[in-house]
Design a protein around this motif. Structure first.
Motif, PDB file in Angstrom:
ATOM      1  N   ALA A 113      26.804   7.767   9.781  1.00 49.86           N
ATOM      2  CA  ALA A 113      27.657   8.966   9.813  1.00 49.86           C
ATOM      3  C   ALA A 113      27.999   9.423   8.400  1.00 49.86           C
ATOM      4  O   ALA A 113      27.969  10.626   8.093  1.00 49.86           O
ATOM      5  CB  ALA A 113      28.932   8.670  10.601  1.00 49.86           C
ATOM      6  N   THR A 173      27.993  14.486  14.933  1.00 50.19           N
ATOM      7  CA  THR A 173      27.515  14.321  13.561  1.00 50.19           C
ATOM      8  C   THR A 173      25.996  14.416  13.502  1.00 50.19           C
ATOM      9  O   THR A 173      25.426  15.088  12.633  1.00 50.19           O
ATOM     10  CB  THR A 173      27.993  12.973  13.000  1.00 50.19           C
ATOM     11  OG1 THR A 173      29.418  12.912  13.054  1.00 50.19           O
ATOM     12  CG2 THR A 173      27.535  12.782  11.562  1.00 50.19           C
ATOM     13  N   LEU A 179      30.019  10.542  17.421  1.00 48.80           N
ATOM     14  CA  LEU A 179      28.873  10.475  16.519  1.00 48.80           C
ATOM     15  C   LEU A 179      27.755  11.417  16.958  1.00 48.80           C
ATOM     16  O   LEU A 179      26.954  11.860  16.129  1.00 48.80           O
ATOM     17  CB  LEU A 179      28.347   9.040  16.445  1.00 48.80           C
ATOM     18  CG  LEU A 179      29.238   8.034  15.717  1.00 48.80           C
ATOM     19  CD1 LEU A 179      28.652   6.630  15.814  1.00 48.80           C
ATOM     20  CD2 LEU A 179      29.420   8.431  14.255  1.00 48.80           C
ATOM     21  N   ILE A 231      22.208   6.003  13.286  1.00 48.36           N
ATOM     22  CA  ILE A 231      23.086   6.207  14.437  1.00 48.36           C
ATOM     23  C   ILE A 231      22.337   6.088  15.755  1.00 48.36           C
ATOM     24  O   ILE A 231      22.780   5.418  16.696  1.00 48.36           O
ATOM     25  CB  ILE A 231      23.770   7.587  14.347  1.00 48.36           C
ATOM     26  CG1 ILE A 231      24.728   7.624  13.153  1.00 48.36           C
ATOM     27  CG2 ILE A 231      24.532   7.915  15.641  1.00 48.36           C
ATOM     28  CD1 ILE A 231      25.385   8.977  12.923  1.00 48.36           C
ATOM     29  N   ALA A 256      34.835   9.430  15.289  1.00 48.91           N
ATOM     30  CA  ALA A 256      34.272   8.120  15.624  1.00 48.91           C
ATOM     31  C   ALA A 256      35.096   6.994  15.017  1.00 48.91           C
ATOM     32  O   ALA A 256      35.354   5.968  15.671  1.00 48.91           O
ATOM     33  CB  ALA A 256      32.829   8.041  15.147  1.00 48.91           C
ATOM     34  N   ALA A 274      32.276  12.320  12.439  1.00 47.61           N
ATOM     35  CA  ALA A 274      32.413  11.024  11.783  1.00 47.61           C
ATOM     36  C   ALA A 274      33.871  10.553  11.794  1.00 47.61           C
ATOM     37  O   ALA A 274      34.159   9.375  12.073  1.00 47.61           O
ATOM     38  CB  ALA A 274      31.893  11.116  10.352  1.00 47.61           C
TER      39      ALA A 274
END
Length: 424
Positions: free
Chosen positions: A285, A223, A220, A323, A389, A386
Motif C-alpha cells: 500500500a 488502493t 486495500l 497486495i 486498511a 491505505a
C-alpha cells in the motif's frame, strides 16, 4: 515441484495461463481499438468500457457464487470459456463505439462468473496448506507473466499485423482453455448452508464486513484500483498523445508495469513463509501511494520523460503484487471450507467495486480535465485506502476473528485455525 505433480491442478493452471495471455492481448487491442475509433477521446471510451466491466463483476459475481452449487463446475467453466471466445471473435468487426460497450458487457458477464468459480475450485484440488500458498503465488506469477509478456508479444505482433488480429489470439486462447478444463476432474461445490440465493450472495459480503482483517483488505482494494487505473486506462493516451509514442510503445510501457509485478511474484512465496501477510500488504500500500503521488507530481511538473514514466509504472506493478498475491491466503485462513466460494466471490465483487470508482476518474476526468487532476484524485484515493486498511486491520487480530456464518463468532474453523497467525 510437488504442486505441479497434481494432474488436475496442472491442467487448470495451464488453462489459466492460456486464457490470461488471450485476455492480455485483448487488453492491448481494446485500447488501440478505442484510439482508432475515438482518437483523443480514447480514454473516455476505454474508461466507459472498463466501467461496464466492473458493473458486471460487481453484480454478477455474487449471484454466480449463489448458484454455483447447482451446476457441475467443470461444465460451467467450459461453457463460459466458449462464450467468451465467441464474443471476442466479434470485437474486430465493430465500427461504432457503442458496439464495444455491448460486447464488453457480454464478455465481462462471462468473466464475472468464471473467475470466482475458478478461484474456489483450487482449494478443493490443492488441499495442503503450503502447496495452496504456492498455488496462489503461481497464479499471481501467471498473471504477472501475462502482464509482462502479453504487451511484449503484442508489440512484436504489431510490427507486422494490425491490432484487430490480436483479438483472434484471445479467442483461440479461450477455446484451448476450455479444452484443458474439460480434461480435469473438478469436484462439484459443497452445498452451502444458505438455501436462498440472496442469502448465499450476501453471506460472503457479511463475512468480509465483520472480519477485521478482511475489512482491511476491502480498503486495500481501493488502493490497488486507484494505482492500477492510471496504468490500465491512461497508458494509451499518455504514450500516444503526450510522449508521442507508437502502438508498440504503448505495449512496451504496459510491460514495464508487468515487470515490476513479476519481480515481486517470483520472490514473494518465500517471503510469506517468514513475514506476516499484513506486513507485506501494508508495504505494498505504501509503495502504491508513493507511485501514484509520483505520477501526479510528474505530470504536474510537465516532466514527460520516458524513463521516469517507466520507473513509476514499474513501481505501481510492484505495489499491486505485494497486495494481490497474499489476498487469497488471508481469505482462506479466515473462513470455513464450505464458505470459500461465497467469500472469494464477495472479494472478487467488492474489489471490482473499487475499480468501478477509479476507472471513471482515470477515463472521464482524465479526458475532460487532464491527467494532472485525475492522477491527483487517484493518489488521494490510494492514500485513503491505505489509511483505512491501517485502521481497520489490527496489527494482531488472531483472537476474535469472525468467520463464516456456519462457525460461531470468535472461533476459527479447526482446519484453518493454525493458519490464522500466519495470515494476521
Amino acid at each position: 515441484m510437488r504442486l505441479f505433480a497434481i494432474r488436475d491442478y496442472r491442467h487448470l493452471f495451464g488453462a489459466q495461463v492460456i486464457a490470461l495471455f488471450g485476455t492480455g492481448l485483448t487488453t492491448v487491442a481494446l485500447g488501440l481499438l478505442a484510439y482508432d475509433l475515438a482518437g483523443p477521446r480514447a480514454g473516455t471510451v476505454l474508461g466507459t468500457a472498463l466501467t461496464i466491466k466492473m458493473v458486471m463483476y460487481v453484480v454478477i459475481a455474487p449471484l454466480a457464487a449463489a448458484y454455483i452449487d447447482r451446476f457441475p463446475r467443470r461444465a460451467l467453466l467450459v461453457g463460459l470459456d466458449v462464450i467468451r471466445g465467441a464474443v471476442v471473435l466479434a470485437l474486430p468487426l465493430v465500427s461504432e463505439v457503442w458496439h464495444i460497450y455491448v460486447l464488453i458487457g457480454l464478455l465481462q458477464a462471462g468473466s464475472a462468473a468464471f473467475t470466482p468459480t475458478f478461484q474456489a475450485v483450487i482449494p478443493d484440488i490443492v488441499t495442503d496448506e503450503s502447496d495452496y500458498t504456492r498455488a496462489l503465488s503461481a497464479s499471481q506469477v501467471a498473471s504477472t507473466m501475462e502482464s509482462l509478456l502479453s504487451p511484449v508479444l503484442a508489440a512484436v505482433a504489431l510490427t507486422f499485423m494490425t491490432f484487430d488480429r490480436l483479438f483472434l489470439g484471445t479467442s483461440a486462447g479461450f477455446l484451448v482453455s476450455a479444452l484443458l478444463v474439460l480434461s480435469t476432474r473438478i469436484p462439484d461445490a459443497r452445498p452451502s448452508t444458505h438455501t436462498k440465493a440472496w442469502d448465499k450472495a450476501a453471506a460472503g459480503i457479511r463475512t468480509l464486513l465483520r472480519t477485521p482483517r478482511l475489512r482491511g483488505i476491502m480498503a486495500l482494494n481501493l488502493t490497488v484500483a486507484a494505482a492500477g487505473s492510471i496504468v490500465v486506462v491512461n497508458t494509451v493516451n499518455y504514450v500516444r498523445d503526450v510522449l508521442g509514442g507508437s502502438q508498440s510503445d504503448v505495449a512496451w510501457m504496459l510491460a514495464a508495469s508487468g515487470t515490476g509485478t513479476l519481480l515481486v511474484a517470483l520472490v514473494l512465496p518465500r517471503v510469506l513463509d517468514r513475514i506476516a501477510a499484513r506486513t507485506v500488504m501494508m508495504t505494498g500500500a505504501g509503495v502504491l501511494v508513493g507511485g501514484t503521488t509520483a505520477a501526479a507530481a510528474l505530470i504536474a511538473a510537465g516532466l514527460t520523460a520516458w524513463t521516469g514514466t517507466a520507473i513509476i509504472w514499474t513501481v505501481i506493478g510492484i505495489g499491486m503484487a505485494l497486495i494481490i498475491t497474499p489476498t487469497g491466503k488471508v481469505l482462506r485462513a479466515s473462513v470455513s471450507r464450505n464458505a470459500i466460494p461465497e467469500v472469494f466471490a464477495a472479494q472478487f465483487s467488492l474489489s471490482h467495486l473499487a475499480w468501478l470508482i477509479t476507472y471513471p476518474v482515470a477515463g472521464w476526468l482524465g479526458t475532460s480535465a487532464g491527467f494532472t487532476l485525475a492522477w491527483s484524485v487517484l493518489a488521494i484515493l490510494a492514500g485513503a485506502g491505505a489509511t483505512g486498511a491501517l485502521l481497520l486491520w489490527p496489527r494482531h487480530d488472531g483472537r476474535g476473528v469472525t468467520t463464516a456464518p456456519a462457525t460461531p463468532a470468535g472461533h476459527a474453523p479447526s482446519e484453518d485455525r493454525s493458519t490464522l497467525a500466519k495470515a494476521a
